[in-house]
Design an enzyme around this catalytic site. Structure first.
Site, short mmCIF file in Angstrom:
data_model
loop_
_atom_site.label_atom_id
_atom_site.label_comp_id
_atom_site.label_asym_id
_atom_site.label_seq_id
_atom_site.Cartn_x
_atom_site.Cartn_y
_atom_site.Cartn_z
N CYS A 12 -101.71 -76.71 13.65
CA CYS A 12 -100.28 -76.37 13.53
C CYS A 12 -99.89 -76.18 12.07
CB CYS A 12 -99.44 -77.46 14.17
SG CYS A 12 -99.77 -77.72 15.93
N ARG A 18 -95.09 -70.13 10.50
CA ARG A 18 -94.06 -69.29 9.90
C ARG A 18 -94.46 -67.82 9.78
NH1 ARG A 18 -95.37 -67.86 4.82
NH2 ARG A 18 -96.78 -69.20 3.60
N SER A 37 -103.99 -79.08 18.63
CA SER A 37 -103.88 -80.03 17.53
C SER A 37 -104.53 -81.32 17.98
CB SER A 37 -102.41 -80.28 17.16
OG SER A 37 -102.30 -81.33 16.21
N LYS A 98 -108.05 -67.48 4.43
CA LYS A 98 -108.69 -67.40 3.13
C LYS A 98 -108.55 -68.72 2.39
CE LYS A 98 -105.67 -67.77 0.89
NZ LYS A 98 -104.66 -68.87 0.82
N ARG A 167 -103.80 -78.93 -0.43
CA ARG A 167 -104.20 -78.16 -1.61
C ARG A 167 -104.52 -79.05 -2.80
NH1 ARG A 167 -100.15 -75.60 1.03
NH2 ARG A 167 -100.36 -73.36 1.49
#
Length: 332
Positions: A12, A18, A37, A98, A167
């Site tokens: 999710c 979005r 999930s 990516k 990240r």
């Protein structure tokens, strides 16, 4: 096509919710049919919010669904290899976010698994399916700006306070080069139609973000004495421009990788001292990406951008990360 291809969404992630799922809803060739999930309640809530028919509480259950044709993987980077290979072994085509993997070796393993299973594996660089990139390539090929002398590009955003963000996990493939630097690199390879010869990158590795690169600036050397100069970052003001400099003109793309509004896809051409807007009709690049893949699957044809391109892009990313860590020029 008499029936739409059915897509299963593995996770999710924000990008799925979005952008990719709304893009699938606009498609005439594809359908967002299921989402999975490890948190079953989250999957169910997301399915209800985004009008997806089926929710699963595990990725394994999604792969076991015989009605699913394509798996979209927006998982953290370190999970791409495992789940792409497992999806291929389940006979599913795969669109994977990516960068495709953590390195070129992993990407090659993923490609081999897809080939062995007879399925398609595509890397989700949605921007390149926007028709303006064919226009830019045509302008370059026509000599509209003369000989290309260089490309400049950037992709930055400001999100340093989101401490739980994937990240900012080094072992998960975090960092700005993986996340957004991959775009200018990919675009330069696309527009120049060749692979780089060497890279030099300087980066700011942040101790408070698990030592990932929060900002990086680089020089990517191509043949013919042409280079890409780029920067990328996750702790800087938002921007994503691209500029192709020629002997006789300039092509500018103010919003090169995202097109959220109807006028954000326009490009600008400067020749003879005059700068003019080239208006590009609005399209949803995520829909275009999915439709391109659907046509390849249905017609049994080659992907617009084959998996070998993703492996080549990963080789450049590998070199950039090595250069940044060792503060040295790396030849490819």
């Amino acid at each position: 096509m008499s029936e739409k291809l059915k897509w299963g969404i593995m996770g999710c992630a924000n990008i799925a919710q979005r952008a990719v799922i709304p893009g699938l809803h606009l498609s005439e060739l594809n359908e967002a049919a299921a989402i999975a999930s490890r948190d079953g309640d989250k999957a169910q809530r997301t399915a209800e919010e985004l009008n997806i028919g089926t929710a699963y509480d595990s990725y394994e259950a999604l792969l076991a669904d015989p009605s699913i044709d394509v798996i979209y993987i927006p998982l953290p980077n370190h999970m791409h290899k495992e789940w792409a290979i497992r999806a291929a072994e389940a006979g599913k085509h795969i669109l994977c976010e990516k960068p495709l993997a953590l390195n070129a070796h992993e990407a090659a393993e993923m490609a081999e698994a897809a080939d062995k299973a007879g399925v398609l594996l595509s890397e989700a660089f949605m921007y390149r399916y926007h028709p303006r990139y064919e226009q830019i390539k045509d302008l370059i090929a026509s000599g509209a700006i003369g000989d290309v002398r260089g490309i400049r590009s950037a992709f930055t955003f400001n999100n340093p306070n989101d401490s739980a963000n994937v990240r900012f996990r080094k072992d998960w493939g975090g960092g700005s080069i993986y996340d957004v630097g991959c775009y200018p690199i990919n675009a330069a390879r696309l527009l120049l139609g060749q692979e780089p010869e060497a890279v030099t990158v300087n980066a700011f590795f942040s101790p408070q973000h698990d030592d990932v690169d929060m900002m990086a600036s680089g020089l990517i050397e191509f043949g013919g004495n042409v280079s890409l100069t780029f920067d990328c970052g996750m702790w800087a003001a938002f921007r994503n421009p691209l500029e192709v400099l020629g002997t006789d003109g300039i092509i500018e793309v103010p919003s090169a990788f995202v097109t959220p509004t109807e006028d954000s896809g326009h490009i600008y051409l400067t020749t003879g001292g005059e700068r003019r807007k080239i208006e590009v009709p609005y399209v949803n690049a995520y829909t275009e990406q999915a439709d391109s893949m659907a046509r390849s699957i249905t017609n049994g044809t080659r992907l617009t951008f084959p998996t070998s391109d993703a492996i080549s892009n990963m080789k450049v990313i590998d070199a950039c990360l090595l250069s940044a860590r060792e503060r040295t020029r790396v030849t490819l």
